[in-house]
Scaffold this active site. Structure first.
Site, PDB file in Angstrom:
ATOM      1  N   GLY A  12     -32.826 -22.360 -13.028  1.00 29.06           N
ATOM      2  CA  GLY A  12     -32.811 -21.914 -14.422  1.00 29.06           C
ATOM      3  C   GLY A  12     -32.684 -20.416 -14.626  1.00 29.06           C
ATOM      4  O   GLY A  12     -33.074 -19.909 -15.678  1.00 29.06           O
ATOM      5  N   ASN A  14     -29.951 -18.813 -15.155  1.00 21.91           N
ATOM      6  CA  ASN A  14     -29.006 -18.609 -16.273  1.00 21.91           C
ATOM      7  C   ASN A  14     -29.660 -18.909 -17.613  1.00 21.91           C
ATOM      8  O   ASN A  14     -29.429 -18.208 -18.595  1.00 21.91           O
ATOM      9  CB  ASN A  14     -27.748 -19.449 -16.069  1.00 21.91           C
ATOM     10  N   ARG A  66     -25.693 -46.008 -15.205  1.00 23.27           N
ATOM     11  CA  ARG A  66     -25.175 -44.700 -15.611  1.00 23.27           C
ATOM     12  C   ARG A  66     -24.917 -44.680 -17.117  1.00 23.27           C
ATOM     13  O   ARG A  66     -25.149 -43.685 -17.794  1.00 23.27           O
ATOM     14  CB  ARG A  66     -23.879 -44.414 -14.840  1.00 23.27           C
ATOM     15  N   HIS A 110     -19.663 -21.404 -14.347  1.00 24.73           N
ATOM     16  CA  HIS A 110     -19.259 -21.835 -12.999  1.00 24.73           C
ATOM     17  C   HIS A 110     -19.206 -20.605 -12.090  1.00 24.73           C
ATOM     18  O   HIS A 110     -18.649 -19.571 -12.480  1.00 24.73           O
ATOM     19  CB  HIS A 110     -17.893 -22.523 -13.048  1.00 24.73           C
ATOM     20  N   ASP A 151     -14.334 -28.742 -14.803  1.00 19.75           N
ATOM     21  CA  ASP A 151     -14.089 -27.291 -14.786  1.00 19.75           C
ATOM     22  C   ASP A 151     -12.688 -26.929 -15.288  1.00 19.75           C
ATOM     23  O   ASP A 151     -12.113 -25.919 -14.865  1.00 19.75           O
ATOM     24  CB  ASP A 151     -14.273 -26.708 -13.371  1.00 19.75           C
ATOM     25  N   GLN A 179     -24.421  -9.913 -10.946  1.00 23.65           N
ATOM     26  CA  GLN A 179     -23.345  -9.051 -11.473  1.00 23.65           C
ATOM     27  C   GLN A 179     -22.461  -9.763 -12.495  1.00 23.65           C
ATOM     28  O   GLN A 179     -21.784  -9.111 -13.270  1.00 23.65           O
ATOM     29  CB  GLN A 179     -22.479  -8.522 -10.322  1.00 23.65           C
ATOM     30  N   GLU A 181     -22.823 -13.855 -13.630  1.00 24.59           N
ATOM     31  CA  GLU A 181     -23.291 -14.999 -14.435  1.00 24.59           C
ATOM     32  C   GLU A 181     -24.269 -14.600 -15.532  1.00 24.59           C
ATOM     33  O   GLU A 181     -24.119 -14.999 -16.691  1.00 24.59           O
ATOM     34  CB  GLU A 181     -23.960 -16.042 -13.526  1.00 24.59           C
TER      35      GLU A 181
HETATM   36  C1  GAR Z   1     -25.435 -21.197 -10.988  1.00 22.46           C
HETATM   37  O1  GAR Z   1     -24.899 -20.420  -9.954  1.00 22.46           O
HETATM   38  C2  GAR Z   1     -24.329 -21.871 -11.781  1.00 22.46           C
HETATM   39  O2  GAR Z   1     -23.186 -21.074 -11.908  1.00 22.46           O
HETATM   40  C3  GAR Z   1     -24.046 -23.081 -10.916  1.00 22.46           C
HETATM   41  O3  GAR Z   1     -25.336 -23.526 -10.521  1.00 22.46           O
HETATM   42  C4  GAR Z   1     -26.212 -22.395 -10.419  1.00 22.46           C
HETATM   43  C5  GAR Z   1     -27.472 -22.678 -11.204  1.00 22.46           C
HETATM   44  O4  GAR Z   1     -28.422 -21.652 -11.052  1.00 22.46           O
HETATM   45  N1  GAR Z   1     -23.303 -24.069 -11.629  1.00 22.46           N
HETATM   46  C6  GAR Z   1     -22.367 -24.824 -11.053  1.00 22.46           C
HETATM   47  O5  GAR Z   1     -22.104 -24.777  -9.861  1.00 22.46           O
HETATM   48  C7  GAR Z   1     -21.632 -25.778 -12.002  1.00 22.46           C
HETATM   49  N2  GAR Z   1     -20.488 -26.331 -11.376  1.00 22.46           N
HETATM   50  P1  GAR Z   1     -29.609 -21.466 -12.080  1.00 22.46           P
HETATM   51  O6  GAR Z   1     -30.315 -22.818 -12.213  1.00 22.46           O
HETATM   52  O7  GAR Z   1     -30.516 -20.447 -11.439  1.00 22.46           O
HETATM   53  O8  GAR Z   1     -29.054 -20.988 -13.392  1.00 22.46           O
END
Ligand code: GAR
Length: 207
Positions: A12, A14, A66, A110, A151, A179, A181
């Protein structure tokens, strides 16, 4: 006010970047109404709780099929009446019903420069492993609208990050997060909150 539902699977960070930008006033007129995790152990749920945001878990393991999980997920999102759904490290294939219910109102972060290292099987650390294996010198992150492909939706923002000698997937993942995300995800939310984006012919135009 732009009301968000944020969907998460893991740490989490992001999600935290959005919480922090709301708290410091950079993200104005934006509120996170609900955080949904597909996994009860997701640390992102703790981050939500600490920020006073409702967090719920909707796990595929709790449903017989599902299709039932997909229905529950859609219900869980709709209940919170979001203007925008943010996939912040949500490692679940988004059901087509959800995409139809929120056209150009779901965004995803992504960890690569799409169209490199994306699509089926490219998520989390696997993306950085593949980038290092290929020997790219530049990678980065992308925020895009979600369509029915993997994507493949219209790109909103991208930011490049250099690969350095001696990088491991973990080191590179952290650099891409720091840098790229954690910057472009809140920026994309701000652009949407400000009504600055339009999708035309599969491309994002900025007003
Ligand atoms: C992040 O690096 C995000 O970009 C990636 O998962 C990670 C989650 O980190 N998402 C993908 O790969 C989607 N295809 P977080 O839980 O610390 O935000």
């Amino acid at each position: 006010m732009l009301n968000l539902v944020v969907c998460v699977s893991g740490g989490g960070t992001n999600l935290q970047s959005i919480i922090d930008r709301i708290a410091d006033g950079t993200l104005k007129d934006v509120a996170i109404r609900r955080v949904i995790a597909n996994n009860p152990g997701a640390y992102a749920l703790t981050r939500a709780k600490d920020a006073g945001i409702e967090g719920i878990c909707i796990s595929p393991k709790s449903y017989a099929s599902r299709a039932e999980f997909n229905e529950a997920l859609l219900r869980g999102v709709k209940e919170a009446e979001p203007d925008l759904v943010v996939l912040a490290g949500f490692l679940v294939a988004i059901p087509p019903e959800m995409i139809r219910a929120f056209p150009n109102r779901i965004i995803n972060i992504h960890p690569s420069l799409i169209p490199s290292f994306c699509g089926v099987g490219y998520y989390g650390l696997k993306v950085h492993e593949a980038a290092l294996k290929r020997g790219v010198k530049i990678t980065g992150a992308t925020v895009h609208f979600v369509d029915e492909g993997m994507d493949s939706g219209p790109i909103i923002l991208q930011k490049a990050v250099g690969v350095e000698p001696g990088d491991t997937p973990e080191i590179l993942q952290r650099r891409v997060m720091e840098q790229a995300e954690w910057k472009i995800l809140p920026e994309a939310v701000a652009l949407i909150a400000g009504g600055r984006l339009k999708v035309e012919d599969g491309q994002v135009r900025m007003a």
